[in-house]
Scaffold this active site. Structure first.
Site, PDB file in Angstrom:
ATOM      1  N   GLY A  10     122.392  52.617  40.877  1.00 10.84           N
ATOM      2  CA  GLY A  10     121.061  53.161  40.586  1.00 10.84           C
ATOM      3  C   GLY A  10     120.038  52.673  41.605  1.00 10.84           C
ATOM      4  CG  ASN A  88     119.108  49.122  38.530  1.00 11.81           C
ATOM      5  OD1 ASN A  88     118.189  48.663  37.853  1.00 11.81           O
ATOM      6  ND2 ASN A  88     118.995  50.278  39.185  1.00 11.81           N
ATOM      7  CE1 TYR A 154     116.986  52.521  27.779  1.00 12.87           C
ATOM      8  CE2 TYR A 154     115.352  51.329  26.484  1.00 12.87           C
ATOM      9  CZ  TYR A 154     116.018  51.540  27.675  1.00 12.87           C
ATOM     10  OH  TYR A 154     115.735  50.753  28.767  1.00 12.87           O
ATOM     11  CB  VAL A 187     109.477  47.809  34.716  1.00  7.27           C
ATOM     12  CG1 VAL A 187     109.410  47.641  36.234  1.00  7.27           C
ATOM     13  CG2 VAL A 187     110.126  46.604  34.062  1.00  7.27           C
TER      14      VAL A 187
HETATM   15  C1  8X3 Z   1     112.337  49.454  28.987  1.00  5.61           C
HETATM   16  C2  8X3 Z   1     111.395  48.769  28.066  1.00  5.61           C
HETATM   17  O1  8X3 Z   1     110.108  48.910  25.875  1.00  5.61           O
HETATM   18  O2  8X3 Z   1     110.300  50.962  27.142  1.00  5.61           O
HETATM   19  O3  8X3 Z   1     113.659  49.210  28.691  1.00  5.61           O
HETATM   20  O4  8X3 Z   1     112.190  50.093  25.970  1.00  5.61           O
HETATM   21  S1  8X3 Z   1     111.008  49.750  26.720  1.00  5.61           S
END
Ligand code: 8X3
Length: 259
Positions: A10, A88, A154, A187
């Site tokens: 990535g 990554n 996720y 980020v």
């Molecule tokens: C990225 C941070 O809080 O958007 O993994 O899941 S969040």
């Protein structure tokens, strides 16, 4: 990192691209992979101008098990031992409650964040174990520590990254192989563009009114973890922006205060 071979997935944007930049600056030899090869070629050109280091580029979708197998077999059979694998490649799709979620989105997240990481690791780790040296660095997330509404799948993939890091760490006990995760909070990258499928306004709002982490901030941590002496294994790091203390505590400045 001079002369050490670092493989980054990535690497065409965001944290992966920043890792490539910092590792090249630290004298590492790089293999950078991603789906978007034209961006990798551009990155290679830029890095080659700035640093005298060897950089190999490969177009690869980590979701494609056969392609990853062919790639890791080719790489390792060339005697091109990987010293550091930075897993990554990862993404998020949508923020819908589970009962309204898209199964295709779930599969893309699971196939990339979990299965892609496993395919790469399965291809590279045996050679590290055989050499009694090497380092797997996984990019996890604070989403792998605390769930939030709509994060469901996720979150599950990032909890899996944390569990796999801990599991692999146990499995390689007694060898010199090190295993780490770096787990960032918010980020500013293409992450939200991808999550919201190009809805720039919605993506922009995620980072509005506070100072998010930059990809370079995280790449610095990855480099620190990789550059630690061989007897030091930094198993896990959790990195939030100072304005964010948890997924539920984000301090956005009132625009009124800025005059
Ligand atoms: C990225 C941070 O809080 O958007 O993994 O899941 S969040």
């Amino acid at each position: 990192m001079t002369g050490r071979h670092v493989l980054i997935t990535g690497a065409s944007a965001g944290i992966g691209e920043s890792c490539a930049t910092l590792f090249a600056g630290a004298g590492a030899r790089l293999t950078i992979v991603a789906r978007r090869t034209e961006r990798l070629e551009r990155l290679k050109e830029n890095l080659a101008e700035a640093h005298e280091t060897q950089i190999e580029v490969a177009g690869l979708d980590v979701q494609d098990r056969r392609a990853v197998d062919a790639f890791t077999t080719r790489l390792t059979s060339q005697g091109n031992a990987v010293d550091v694998l930075v897993n990554n490649a990862g993404l998020s799709r949508g923020l819908a409650p589970l009962h309204e979620g898209s199964i295709q989105d779930w599969e893309e997240m699971i196939d990339t964040n979990v299965k892609g990481l496993l395919y790469m690791t399965r291809g590279i780790l045996p050679h590290m174990v055989a050499r009694n040296s090497g380092h797997i660095i996984n990019l996890g997330s604070t989403a792998g520590h605390i769930v939030y509404p709509g994060g469901n799948v996720y979150n599950a993939t990032k909890f899996a990254v944390r569990a796999l890091t801990e599991g692999i760490n146990l499995d390689v006990a007694g060898t010199g192989v090190r295993v780490s995760t770096v787990d960032p909070g918010l980020v500013e990258t293409e992450f939200s563009q991808v999550r919201f499928r190009g809805d720039s306004e919605r993506a922009r709002k995620v980072y509005e009114g506070y100072t998010p982490l930059s990809p370079e901030d995280i790449a610095q941590v990855v480099l620190f973890v990789a550059a630690a002496p061989a007897h030091v294994n930094i198993l896990q790091t959790v990195v939030y922006p100072t304005d964010q203390r948890s997924p539920y505590v984000l301090h956005r400045h009132d625009p009124e205060d800025d005059g």
